[in-house]
Design an enzyme around this catalytic site. Structure first.
Site, mmCIF file in Angstrom:
data_model
loop_
_atom_site.group_PDB
_atom_site.id
_atom_site.type_symbol
_atom_site.label_atom_id
_atom_site.label_comp_id
_atom_site.label_asym_id
_atom_site.label_seq_id
_atom_site.Cartn_x
_atom_site.Cartn_y
_atom_site.Cartn_z
ATOM 1 N N ASP A 267 0.846 -1.202 0.000
ATOM 2 C CA ASP A 267 0.000 0.000 0.000
ATOM 3 C C ASP A 267 0.882 1.254 0.000
ATOM 4 O O ASP A 267 1.964 1.226 -0.590
ATOM 5 C CB ASP A 267 -0.983 -0.056 1.185
ATOM 6 N N ASP A 268 0.425 2.340 0.625
ATOM 7 C CA ASP A 268 1.210 3.580 0.587
ATOM 8 C C ASP A 268 2.569 3.391 1.268
ATOM 9 O O ASP A 268 2.678 2.730 2.289
ATOM 10 C CB ASP A 268 0.457 4.700 1.309
#
Ligand SMILES: *[C@@H]1O[C@H](CO)[C@@H](O)[C@H](O)[C@H]1NC(C)=O
Ligand SMILES: *[C@@H]1O[C@H](CO)[C@@H](O)[C@H](O)[C@H]1NC(C)=O
Ligand SMILES: *[C@@H]1O[C@H](CO)[C@@H](O)[C@H](O)[C@H]1NC(C)=O
Ligand SMILES: *[C@@H]1O[C@H](CO)[C@@H](O)[C@H](O)[C@H]1NC(C)=O
Ligand SMILES: *[C@@H]1O[C@H](CO)[C@@H](O)[C@H](O)[C@H]1NC(C)=O
Ligand SMILES: *[C@@H]1O[C@H](CO)[C@@H](O)[C@H](O)[C@H]1NC(C)=O
Ligand SMILES: *[C@@H]1O[C@H](CO)[C@@H](O)[C@H](O)[C@H]1NC(C)=O
Ligand SMILES: *[C@@H]1O[C@H](CO)[C@@H](O)[C@H](O)[C@H]1NC(C)=O
Ligand SMILES: *[C@@H]1O[C@H](CO)[C@@H](O)[C@H](O)[C@H]1NC(C)=O
Length: 472
Positions: A267-268
């Site tokens: 993810d981020d």
């Protein structure tokens, strides 16, 4: 009290596609306490720990830290974790403590959820992030602390060469064995929100350095309601398809400095937050004075640098410089929604090199996701004074997907010196957004075509260096 900043010269070489990017810079993250001497040190084996990868060592970690309490007012203490595989459940740190890992030490998170206690939700979220109610405590936890160092020996493995496999060594490693949690998440069998690898709450003077973090059940490093946080020289790895395995999530925290990290997760890579809808608004703890630089990595299903979507306490004074990204869904992303309230302003992002990134710049005012139905959809966020400059990208699908909110235009969005090679025929798609631009290729959307003016944009002149003071 030593306050001198150690000036270091770092040569950064990044080869992204055909681009060679070279930067010389000095560190502006002061070396906050990273060389703090602890007059007392114990080894976890003195408390019965066994590094065979099988024995559960939760009690040994807890007992060692309990013992070290008595040294807190005597300059603090160090808990050393020697070479070995140290299986453990969650344990909590104390103030004036250094948790130090040998280069061949691996702390391994138990696969039994019972070893990860259930704790209250964060007040700024009002509930667990994934499920209503409580949440699992992080593997390494801390609340209301001052002067905490979590460190290891980290030989230079932060290779500034994309696509180089760097999973070969794991010097000083914390491994969450997250795959069981990812399966439980995917098949909806969890009762509570998944835990982080490290969460520090209400703490001041935190250093996390020279370590590798792998396979976090959820976000890897979560400083929340903290100040004076330095995260330096860490590697964070998780499979590209692992759900919500953000790297570092500074949340309702100020004076946070993150530099020289390699992050390759599902993810981020780094995402700044400050609380969720009505809970975040009521709790009102902003994130501010955040410096992020020299980050390399791939955010396969997230963004390299993200802000939000939880931003209801406000986010301001963020400086991001020197990011090299590859194989990512988004390069730079700002996420919010009606109902969030709060603000994102005074954001400066510069020197980003991207290769194989689907959307280089994504700003959305329609992210959705609410803690419950009690948010007020008329409480609109303010997005203002966002500058993105010196961006180069190859193999990009969409240059910018920039969607503000009707009735609350996102304003003073400034782009300067942006050069992206884009596959799509409509590289920019902008709505409810206003701003300025200078030297943008492909040519920017109408809304940003006003000529860039330093007096109307947030420029380097406004930037103040991260104010990390020596507090030890
Ligand atoms: C991290 O590693 C570097 C290089 O080995 C060393 O100089 C530095 O002191 C370490 N940092 C900490 C906080 O131990
Ligand atoms: C930690 O600090 C917060 C904020 O100051 C306070 O509300 C909370 O009661 C403290 N918790 C403990 C365990 O002292
Ligand atoms: C970060 O790692 C580099 C390379 O190992 C080292 O030279 C530097 O001292 C480290 N910085 C800190 C603060 O540990
Ligand atoms: C590193 O990861 C790759 C891809 O996941 C794998 O093929 C390789 O065996 C790994 N190397 C080591 C030393 O674990
Ligand atoms: C630490 O790094 C060295 C050199 O890269 C490597 O030989 C060693 O196996 C690593 N340790 C672990 C636990 O991976
Ligand atoms: C969910 O995943 C876990 C871990 O793989 C597995 O043990 C469990 O049987 C699965 N449950 C269901 C209902 O599929
Ligand atoms: C811009 O995006 C919106 C929302 O996805 C879409 O409806 C619209 O057609 C797009 N406009 C252009 C010109 O591509
Ligand atoms: C909002 O921005 C659009 C351009 O995207 C512009 O046409 C409109 O006038 C702006 N609205 C307000 C109230 O400033
Ligand atoms: C942010 O940094 C500025 C400049 O160093 C300082 O004046 C301000 O007090 C800081 N804000 C917070 C919340 O620490």
């Amino acid at each position: 009290m030593k306050t001198s900043a150690v000036l270091r010269i770092l040569l950064v070489l990044a080869t992204v596609g055909q681009f060679l990017w070279t930067a010389m810079a000095s560190s502006y993250c002061k070396e906050m306490g990273s060389s703090t001497y602890r007059p007392h040190s114990v080894t976890v084996t003195e408390f019965g720990a066994v590094g065979d990868g099988v024995t559960l060592n939760t009690k040994a970690f807890q007992n060692a830290i309990f013992y070290l309490h008595s040294f807190a007012d005597k300059g603090g203490a160090q808990l050393f974790v020697p070479a070995g595989k140290w299986l453990t459940g969650s344990f909590s740190l104390i103030s004036h403590l250094t948790l130090s890992l040998d280069e061949d030490a691996v702390i391994i998170g138990s696969k039994d959820p019972a070893d990860w206690p259930i704790i209250d939700p964060l007040p700024s979220y009002g509930r667990g992030r994934e499920l209503p109610g409580a949440r699992h405590q992080s593997l390494i936890h801390g609340s209301n602390l001052t002067d905490v160092i979590i460190t290891g020996e980290h030989t230079l493995r932060m290779k500034f060469v994309p696509r180089l496999s760097i999973n070969e060594s794991g010097n000083g490693t914390v491994n969450g064995q997250g795959s069981v949690w990812w399966d439980w998440f995917r098949n909806n069998t969890l009762d509570y929100t998944r835990p982080h690898l490290i969460e520090l709450m209400y703490s001041t003077g935190v250093v996390i350095s020279n370590l590798t973090f792998t396979d976090s059940p959820f976000w890897a490093i979560h400083p929340v309601y903290c100040s004076q946080v330095l995260i330096q020289n860490v590697t964070i790895l998780a499979p590209s398809d692992s759900p919500n395995t953000d790297g570092i999530d500074p949340d309702s925290s100020n004076n946070v400095c993150i530099e020289d990290c390699y992050i390759n997760t599902g993810d981020d890579l780094i995402v700044i937050k400050s609380g969720w809808d009505e809970y975040g608004i009521a709790f009102a703890h902003p994130s501010s004075n955040i410096s992020i630089r020299h980050i390399v990595g791939a955010a396969h299903s997230g963004a390299g640098i993200a802000i939000g979507s939880e931003m209801s306490g406000g986010i301001s004074n963020v400086q991001v410089d020197g990011i090299s990204l590859f194989d990512s869904l988004y390069g730079i992303r700002i996420k919010t929604s009606p109902g969030r309230g709060g603000y994102v302003k005074y954001i400066h992002i510069s020197n980003v090199v991207m290769s194989s990134v689907k959307t280089a710049i994504g700003i959305t005012g329609q992210y959705g996701e609410h803690p419950d139905d009690n948010y007020d959809p008329n409480t609109l966020p303010t997005i203002d004074m966002i500058t993105i400059e010196d961006i180069v990208g190859t193999d990009i699908n969409v240059a910018g997907f920039l969607q503000g909110i009707q009735g609350a235009n996102f304003s003073n969005i400034c782009l300067s010196n942006v050069d992206l090679s884009v596959n799509s025929k409509s590289p920019w798609n902008c709505s409810y957004i206003e701003g300025f631009s200078n030297s943008v290729s492909p040519e920017s959307c109408e809304a940003l075509k006003n000529p860039y003016q330093a007096s109307l944009c947030y420029t380097t002149e406004h930037l103040e260096h991260c104010n990390l003071v020596q507090i030890l």
